[in-house]
Design a protein around this motif. Structure first.
Motif, PDB file in Angstrom:
ATOM      1  N   UNK A  56       9.796 134.091  66.171  1.00  0.00           N
ATOM      2  CA  UNK A  56       9.757 133.701  67.585  1.00  0.00           C
ATOM      3  C   UNK A  56      10.532 132.410  67.805  1.00  0.00           C
ATOM      4  N   UNK A  57      10.411 131.463  66.873  1.00  0.00           N
ATOM      5  CA  UNK A  57      11.185 130.224  66.972  1.00  0.00           C
ATOM      6  C   UNK A  57      12.676 130.535  67.004  1.00  0.00           C
ATOM      7  N   UNK A  58      13.119 131.415  66.109  1.00  0.00           N
ATOM      8  CA  UNK A  58      14.533 131.786  66.066  1.00  0.00           C
ATOM      9  C   UNK A  58      14.982 132.433  67.376  1.00  0.00           C
ATOM     10  N   UNK A  59      14.144 133.292  67.942  1.00  0.00           N
ATOM     11  CA  UNK A  59      14.485 133.951  69.203  1.00  0.00           C
ATOM     12  C   UNK A  59      14.513 132.957  70.361  1.00  0.00           C
ATOM     13  N   UNK A  60      13.562 132.041  70.387  1.00  0.00           N
ATOM     14  CA  UNK A  60      13.553 131.021  71.435  1.00  0.00           C
ATOM     15  C   UNK A  60      14.797 130.151  71.370  1.00  0.00           C
ATOM     16  N   UNK A  61      15.238 129.864  70.167  1.00  0.00           N
ATOM     17  CA  UNK A  61      16.430 129.031  70.012  1.00  0.00           C
ATOM     18  C   UNK A  61      17.697 129.780  70.405  1.00  0.00           C
ATOM     19  N   UNK A  62      17.663 131.101  70.313  1.00  0.00           N
ATOM     20  CA  UNK A  62      18.778 131.879  70.839  1.00  0.00           C
ATOM     21  C   UNK A  62      18.843 131.760  72.360  1.00  0.00           C
ATOM     22  N   UNK A  63      17.668 131.660  72.985  1.00  0.00           N
ATOM     23  CA  UNK A  63      17.597 131.555  74.443  1.00  0.00           C
ATOM     24  C   UNK A  63      17.810 130.138  74.944  1.00  0.00           C
ATOM     25  N   UNK A  64      17.727 129.184  74.009  1.00  0.00           N
ATOM     26  CA  UNK A  64      17.757 127.764  74.369  1.00  0.00           C
ATOM     27  C   UNK A  64      19.058 127.378  75.079  1.00  0.00           C
ATOM     28  N   UNK A 108      15.165 122.147  71.196  1.00  0.00           N
ATOM     29  CA  UNK A 108      15.000 123.370  70.417  1.00  0.00           C
ATOM     30  C   UNK A 108      13.531 123.603  70.089  1.00  0.00           C
ATOM     31  N   UNK A 109      13.168 124.871  69.937  1.00  0.00           N
ATOM     32  CA  UNK A 109      11.799 125.218  69.580  1.00  0.00           C
ATOM     33  C   UNK A 109      11.493 124.788  68.157  1.00  0.00           C
ATOM     34  N   UNK A 110      10.244 124.418  67.912  1.00  0.00           N
ATOM     35  CA  UNK A 110       9.821 123.985  66.586  1.00  0.00           C
ATOM     36  C   UNK A 110       8.595 124.769  66.145  1.00  0.00           C
ATOM     37  N   UNK A 111       8.571 125.084  64.855  1.00  0.00           N
ATOM     38  CA  UNK A 111       7.401 125.740  64.270  1.00  0.00           C
ATOM     39  C   UNK A 111       6.373 124.678  63.900  1.00  0.00           C
ATOM     40  N   UNK A 112       5.149 124.825  64.400  1.00  0.00           N
ATOM     41  CA  UNK A 112       4.065 123.890  64.092  1.00  0.00           C
ATOM     42  C   UNK A 112       3.061 124.634  63.232  1.00  0.00           C
ATOM     43  N   UNK A 166      33.050 132.206  57.432  1.00  0.00           N
ATOM     44  CA  UNK A 166      31.772 132.108  56.733  1.00  0.00           C
ATOM     45  C   UNK A 166      31.126 130.739  56.960  1.00  0.00           C
ATOM     46  N   UNK A 167      31.928 129.692  56.874  1.00  0.00           N
ATOM     47  CA  UNK A 167      31.398 128.342  57.063  1.00  0.00           C
ATOM     48  C   UNK A 167      30.909 128.134  58.493  1.00  0.00           C
ATOM     49  N   UNK A 168      31.669 128.621  59.450  1.00  0.00           N
ATOM     50  CA  UNK A 168      31.272 128.481  60.853  1.00  0.00           C
ATOM     51  C   UNK A 168      29.948 129.179  61.120  1.00  0.00           C
ATOM     52  N   UNK A 169      29.774 130.379  60.566  1.00  0.00           N
ATOM     53  CA  UNK A 169      28.526 131.119  60.736  1.00  0.00           C
ATOM     54  C   UNK A 169      27.370 130.392  60.065  1.00  0.00           C
ATOM     55  N   UNK A 170      27.589 129.922  58.856  1.00  0.00           N
ATOM     56  CA  UNK A 170      26.533 129.215  58.130  1.00  0.00           C
ATOM     57  C   UNK A 170      26.083 127.968  58.884  1.00  0.00           C
ATOM     58  N   UNK A 171      27.018 127.173  59.356  1.00  0.00           N
ATOM     59  CA  UNK A 171      26.658 125.947  60.076  1.00  0.00           C
ATOM     60  C   UNK A 171      25.924 126.261  61.376  1.00  0.00           C
ATOM     61  N   UNK A 172      26.339 127.330  62.057  1.00  0.00           N
ATOM     62  CA  UNK A 172      25.659 127.728  63.292  1.00  0.00           C
ATOM     63  C   UNK A 172      24.224 128.155  63.000  1.00  0.00           C
ATOM     64  N   UNK A 217      22.049 125.173  62.263  1.00  0.00           N
ATOM     65  CA  UNK A 217      21.736 124.495  63.521  1.00  0.00           C
ATOM     66  C   UNK A 217      20.622 125.234  64.263  1.00  0.00           C
ATOM     67  N   UNK A 218      20.678 126.559  64.275  1.00  0.00           N
ATOM     68  CA  UNK A 218      19.631 127.356  64.920  1.00  0.00           C
ATOM     69  C   UNK A 218      18.270 127.111  64.279  1.00  0.00           C
ATOM     70  N   UNK A 219      18.282 126.973  62.948  1.00  0.00           N
ATOM     71  CA  UNK A 219      17.029 126.800  62.214  1.00  0.00           C
ATOM     72  C   UNK A 219      16.578 125.346  62.154  1.00  0.00           C
ATOM     73  N   UNK A 220      17.396 124.427  62.657  1.00  0.00           N
ATOM     74  CA  UNK A 220      17.048 123.013  62.615  1.00  0.00           C
ATOM     75  C   UNK A 220      17.120 122.423  61.223  1.00  0.00           C
ATOM     76  N   UNK A 221      18.040 122.929  60.409  1.00  0.00           N
ATOM     77  CA  UNK A 221      18.165 122.474  59.027  1.00  0.00           C
ATOM     78  C   UNK A 221      19.519 121.821  58.792  1.00  0.00           C
ATOM     79  N   UNK A 222      19.613 121.064  57.709  1.00  0.00           N
ATOM     80  CA  UNK A 222      20.876 120.458  57.313  1.00  0.00           C
ATOM     81  C   UNK A 222      21.361 121.087  56.018  1.00  0.00           C
ATOM     82  N   UNK A 223      22.616 120.907  55.708  1.00  0.00           N
ATOM     83  CA  UNK A 223      23.171 121.434  54.461  1.00  0.00           C
ATOM     84  C   UNK A 223      22.445 120.861  53.248  1.00  0.00           C
ATOM     85  N   UNK A 224      22.014 119.608  53.366  1.00  0.00           N
ATOM     86  CA  UNK A 224      21.342 118.957  52.239  1.00  0.00           C
ATOM     87  C   UNK A 224      20.059 119.670  51.848  1.00  0.00           C
ATOM     88  N   UNK A 225      19.453 120.393  52.782  1.00  0.00           N
ATOM     89  CA  UNK A 225      18.197 121.093  52.501  1.00  0.00           C
ATOM     90  C   UNK A 225      18.395 122.452  51.834  1.00  0.00           C
TER      91      UNK A 225
END
Length: 273
Positions: free
Chosen positions: A105-113, A119-123, A150-156, A159-167
């Protein structure tokens, strides 16, 4: 079936937007100010429907309390605020699938954002989320897909998941992509290991996939490369079952999904209601 229960006009608007994207995967009904409220909601719960409440958590707890059984039998229940900024898996987190459902649901909400909107967050309040999670990326692509795409898709997706490359701990795929130049060079550029799995290995996580493609199965022997590979690597690293943080996203030539797992050796069995 998914039932969305809401009590305010703002919540009703969010419910309609969310139902629009959920309906592509599963039948979805909206209950806007249902009457009688308690009876309607309790019946939906007893019948085993997945419930999404867009209202105060206290209302949900008081309404469902008389019909609760246990985390092995109760259906998943989520609670959202009316702005869609927070998603809480309230009941049946692990066993009932509410944690996974909430991630979707978080992922879907962020698509609508919309631009400028938070952005939506999972609690998630169960024991495992307080541990350091392991995140893994799964990718599939057509032969000779450019590294840039591939890189453009990965970075997008990050961003949708609220994560960084370092993670991200690894980039993964199916073994027929072990020599895919774009994936290899992308992983090297980002300083991540590139790991591939056989179709037989990936079928072990088939039950965790968000979507299944008969075409992909007939082509490579698994129902989804990106989701399967991400889940498999996260599961192996954590020695525990993984879950999708971001379901499969795609371009015309590539797919990407992100999975998460928590190290079993330092976790506690949670006692979600």
């Amino acid at each position: 079936m998914i039932k969305i229960i809401t009590l305010t006009e703002a919540g009703h608007q969010l419910a309609k937007e969310l139902a629009g994207v959920l309906a592509a995967k599963q039948a979805c009904d909206i209950y806007y100010k249902p009457k009688p409220f308690a009876h309607t909601v309790q019946q939906a719960f007893v019948q085993g429907h997945s419930l999404i409440f867009i209202c105060a958590t206290g209302i949900v707890v008081r309404t469902l309390a008389p019909v609760l059984q246990d985390k092995l039998n109760d259906p998943p229940v989520l609670v959202l605020d009316e702005l869609g900024q927070f998603v809480i898996p309230l009941l049946s987190g692990h066993e009932g699938g509410a944690n996974q459902f909430a991630s979707e649901v978080v992922a879907l909400l962020n698509q609508l954002c919309q631009a400028g909107k938070q952005a939506a967050q999972l609690v998630q309040t169960t024991a495992k989320p307080y541990l350091a999670p392991i995140y893994t990326v799964g990718m599939g692509c057509e032969r000779h897909c450019p590294e840039a795409e591939l890189e453009s898709l990965l970075l997008a997706c990050l961003d949708k998941a609220g994560l960084s490359l370092a993670q991200v701990s690894a980039i993964t795929s199916i073994d027929i992509k072990h020599d895919e130049a774009g994936l290899i060079s992308l992983a090297k550029k980002l300083g991540k290991p590139f790991i591939t799995f056989s179709a037989a290995a990936l079928r072990q996580v088939e039950h965790l996939l968000d979507s299944k493609s008969e075409y992909i199965f007939n082509t490579v022997g698994v129902y989804g490369v990106a989701e399967s590979a991400a889940l498999m690597q996260a599961q192996l690293q954590a020695n525990d079952q993984a879950e999708l943080v971001l379901i499969k996203h795609k371009t015309s030539k590539a797919t990407c999904a992100i999975a998460r797992a928590y190290p079993l050796q330092v976790s506690q069995e949670n006692s979600t209601l």
